[in-house]
Write a protein that holds these residues in place. Sequence first.
Motif, PDB file in Angstrom:
ATOM      1  N   UNK A 117      -1.235  15.295   7.299  1.00  0.00           N
ATOM      2  CA  UNK A 117      -0.440  16.266   6.304  1.00  0.00           C
ATOM      3  C   UNK A 117      -0.108  15.488   4.916  1.00  0.00           C
ATOM      4  N   UNK A 118       0.821  16.184   4.035  1.00  0.00           N
ATOM      5  CA  UNK A 118       0.987  15.709   2.813  1.00  0.00           C
ATOM      6  C   UNK A 118       1.515  14.575   2.732  1.00  0.00           C
ATOM      7  N   UNK A 119       2.487  13.958   3.219  1.00  0.00           N
ATOM      8  CA  UNK A 119       3.295  12.716   2.990  1.00  0.00           C
ATOM      9  C   UNK A 119       3.393  11.841   4.386  1.00  0.00           C
ATOM     10  N   UNK A 120       2.961  10.466   4.254  1.00  0.00           N
ATOM     11  CA  UNK A 120       2.873   9.587   5.287  1.00  0.00           C
ATOM     12  C   UNK A 120       4.227   9.201   5.670  1.00  0.00           C
ATOM     13  N   UNK A 121       4.593   9.008   6.923  1.00  0.00           N
ATOM     14  CA  UNK A 121       5.776   8.586   7.681  1.00  0.00           C
ATOM     15  C   UNK A 121       5.782   7.187   8.053  1.00  0.00           C
ATOM     16  N   UNK A 122       4.728   6.644   8.865  1.00  0.00           N
ATOM     17  CA  UNK A 122       4.618   5.316   9.126  1.00  0.00           C
ATOM     18  C   UNK A 122       3.309   5.242   9.688  1.00  0.00           C
ATOM     19  N   UNK A 123       2.795   3.911   9.967  1.00  0.00           N
ATOM     20  CA  UNK A 123       1.592   3.552  10.725  1.00  0.00           C
ATOM     21  C   UNK A 123       1.738   3.817  12.195  1.00  0.00           C
ATOM     22  N   UNK A 124       0.796   3.795  13.058  1.00  0.00           N
ATOM     23  CA  UNK A 124       0.924   3.908  14.430  1.00  0.00           C
ATOM     24  C   UNK A 124       1.689   3.008  15.076  1.00  0.00           C
ATOM     25  N   UNK A 125       1.334   1.609  14.275  1.00  0.00           N
ATOM     26  CA  UNK A 125       1.935   0.530  14.969  1.00  0.00           C
ATOM     27  C   UNK A 125       3.546   0.480  14.874  1.00  0.00           C
ATOM     28  N   UNK A 126       4.186   1.526  14.064  1.00  0.00           N
ATOM     29  CA  UNK A 126       5.338   1.555  13.908  1.00  0.00           C
ATOM     30  C   UNK A 126       6.303   2.206  14.812  1.00  0.00           C
ATOM     31  N   UNK A 127       5.445   2.898  16.062  1.00  0.00           N
ATOM     32  CA  UNK A 127       6.019   3.629  16.948  1.00  0.00           C
ATOM     33  C   UNK A 127       6.017   2.995  18.388  1.00  0.00           C
ATOM     34  N   UNK A 128       6.831   3.247  19.296  1.00  0.00           N
ATOM     35  CA  UNK A 128       6.988   2.456  20.507  1.00  0.00           C
ATOM     36  C   UNK A 128       6.101   3.389  21.758  1.00  0.00           C
ATOM     37  N   UNK A 129       6.379   4.791  21.746  1.00  0.00           N
ATOM     38  CA  UNK A 129       6.008   5.761  22.393  1.00  0.00           C
ATOM     39  C   UNK A 129       5.436   7.060  22.050  1.00  0.00           C
ATOM     40  N   UNK A 130       4.300   7.577  22.435  1.00  0.00           N
ATOM     41  CA  UNK A 130       3.875   8.863  22.021  1.00  0.00           C
ATOM     42  C   UNK A 130       3.744   9.785  23.456  1.00  0.00           C
ATOM     43  N   UNK A 163      -5.492  11.243  24.665  1.00  0.00           N
ATOM     44  CA  UNK A 163      -5.790  11.425  23.263  1.00  0.00           C
ATOM     45  C   UNK A 163      -7.363  10.778  23.379  1.00  0.00           C
ATOM     46  N   UNK A 164      -8.354  10.912  22.262  1.00  0.00           N
ATOM     47  CA  UNK A 164      -9.575  10.336  22.228  1.00  0.00           C
ATOM     48  C   UNK A 164      -9.763   8.754  22.290  1.00  0.00           C
ATOM     49  N   UNK A 165     -10.764   8.426  22.656  1.00  0.00           N
ATOM     50  CA  UNK A 165     -10.972   6.749  22.969  1.00  0.00           C
ATOM     51  C   UNK A 165     -10.517   6.004  21.992  1.00  0.00           C
ATOM     52  N   UNK A 166     -11.036   6.411  20.751  1.00  0.00           N
ATOM     53  CA  UNK A 166     -10.717   5.541  19.635  1.00  0.00           C
ATOM     54  C   UNK A 166      -9.172   5.608  19.224  1.00  0.00           C
ATOM     55  N   UNK A 167      -8.655   6.608  19.404  1.00  0.00           N
ATOM     56  CA  UNK A 167      -7.087   6.657  18.989  1.00  0.00           C
ATOM     57  C   UNK A 167      -6.331   5.628  20.061  1.00  0.00           C
ATOM     58  N   UNK A 168      -6.916   5.957  21.313  1.00  0.00           N
ATOM     59  CA  UNK A 168      -6.150   5.362  22.602  1.00  0.00           C
ATOM     60  C   UNK A 168      -6.317   3.808  22.346  1.00  0.00           C
ATOM     61  N   UNK A 169      -7.377   3.467  21.737  1.00  0.00           N
ATOM     62  CA  UNK A 169      -7.682   2.133  21.622  1.00  0.00           C
ATOM     63  C   UNK A 169      -6.856   1.443  20.516  1.00  0.00           C
ATOM     64  N   UNK A 170      -6.544   2.191  19.727  1.00  0.00           N
ATOM     65  CA  UNK A 170      -5.671   1.973  18.454  1.00  0.00           C
ATOM     66  C   UNK A 170      -4.145   1.663  19.041  1.00  0.00           C
ATOM     67  N   UNK A 171      -3.930   2.750  19.945  1.00  0.00           N
ATOM     68  CA  UNK A 171      -2.464   2.765  20.395  1.00  0.00           C
ATOM     69  C   UNK A 171      -2.369   1.283  21.287  1.00  0.00           C
ATOM     70  N   UNK A 193      -3.736  -1.625  21.147  1.00  0.00           N
ATOM     71  CA  UNK A 193      -3.656  -2.651  20.181  1.00  0.00           C
ATOM     72  C   UNK A 193      -2.225  -2.734  19.954  1.00  0.00           C
ATOM     73  N   UNK A 194      -1.536  -1.453  19.423  1.00  0.00           N
ATOM     74  CA  UNK A 194      -0.273  -1.896  18.842  1.00  0.00           C
ATOM     75  C   UNK A 194       0.738  -1.561  19.966  1.00  0.00           C
ATOM     76  N   UNK A 195       0.271  -1.649  21.134  1.00  0.00           N
ATOM     77  CA  UNK A 195       1.316  -1.735  22.279  1.00  0.00           C
ATOM     78  C   UNK A 195       2.073  -0.427  22.358  1.00  0.00           C
ATOM     79  N   UNK A 196       1.733   0.712  22.034  1.00  0.00           N
ATOM     80  CA  UNK A 196       2.215   1.952  22.071  1.00  0.00           C
ATOM     81  C   UNK A 196       1.767   2.611  23.541  1.00  0.00           C
ATOM     82  N   UNK A 197       2.957   3.120  24.113  1.00  0.00           N
ATOM     83  CA  UNK A 197       2.834   3.896  25.518  1.00  0.00           C
ATOM     84  C   UNK A 197       2.766   5.188  25.337  1.00  0.00           C
TER      85      UNK A 197
END
Length: 263
Positions: free
Chosen positions: A226-239, A245-253, A255-259
Amino acid sequence: MLILERQQMIIELLKQHNSLTVTDMAKLCSVSKETLRRDLRVLEKKGMICRSHGGAMLTELFSHEPIVPPILNTSKPSFRQKILVNAEIKTRIARKALQFVNNADRIALDSSSSCWFLSRQLPNVDMTVITHSINVVQTLAAKSQIQIFVLGGAYFAKNEDMVGTLTEKMLAEFKIDTLFISCDGLDFDNGLSDNNEYHARLKKQMILTARKVIVLADSSKFNQNAFAKICNLGDIDVLITDKKIDKLLQKEMDWHSVNVVIA
């Protein structure tokens, strides 16, 4: 929720499911069966639905008609349009989010439709809710055990909330245990984003104030930027979402210990 809004939600639900029972519709709209039946009688008189024993379906005339007049169908929908989209999925996500709410918590809800669905599910227990959403305030007003703090500021009519510098300054006065937010886009490279720069900036400040950040986002938000960035994935704790989610996005989650929680 106003009567007309609820009736619009009923039509949208019937569009998504073809037919539904009274019990299911009452649960999705968070009203009694008696209230739901009154709405169905009104919609039947208007020729919009056909009632059957224990349920309803759209008439052929309305089954392919847009619920929102074309003049209102813009690329950036209003809050009242958003609550009609994926209502059942957002309700499931909201119910799953309740596991992260505890008695005496200080939680914050943004003005997204997903957080409004969560406000409807919150139990009437001792807790504090901080929000800038008029609709969340109206929903929680009937729950006497919940203490509500409203972030003031410039009123944004399309989303029925407060935004701007004053809103952000008021936020600095609070300590938040758990923040619930949503987004318009969730992308591997860009993280979370919003179609409105004022909402994105306020959510950034909310994230800085909260001990835990929980994102409520259905799968339609995945791989969107979308138009304006809120934060990086590593800034959140839970989704909390409705599909894996796809494997690439899950790997990133990972990596950042996002549940990642599937509703």
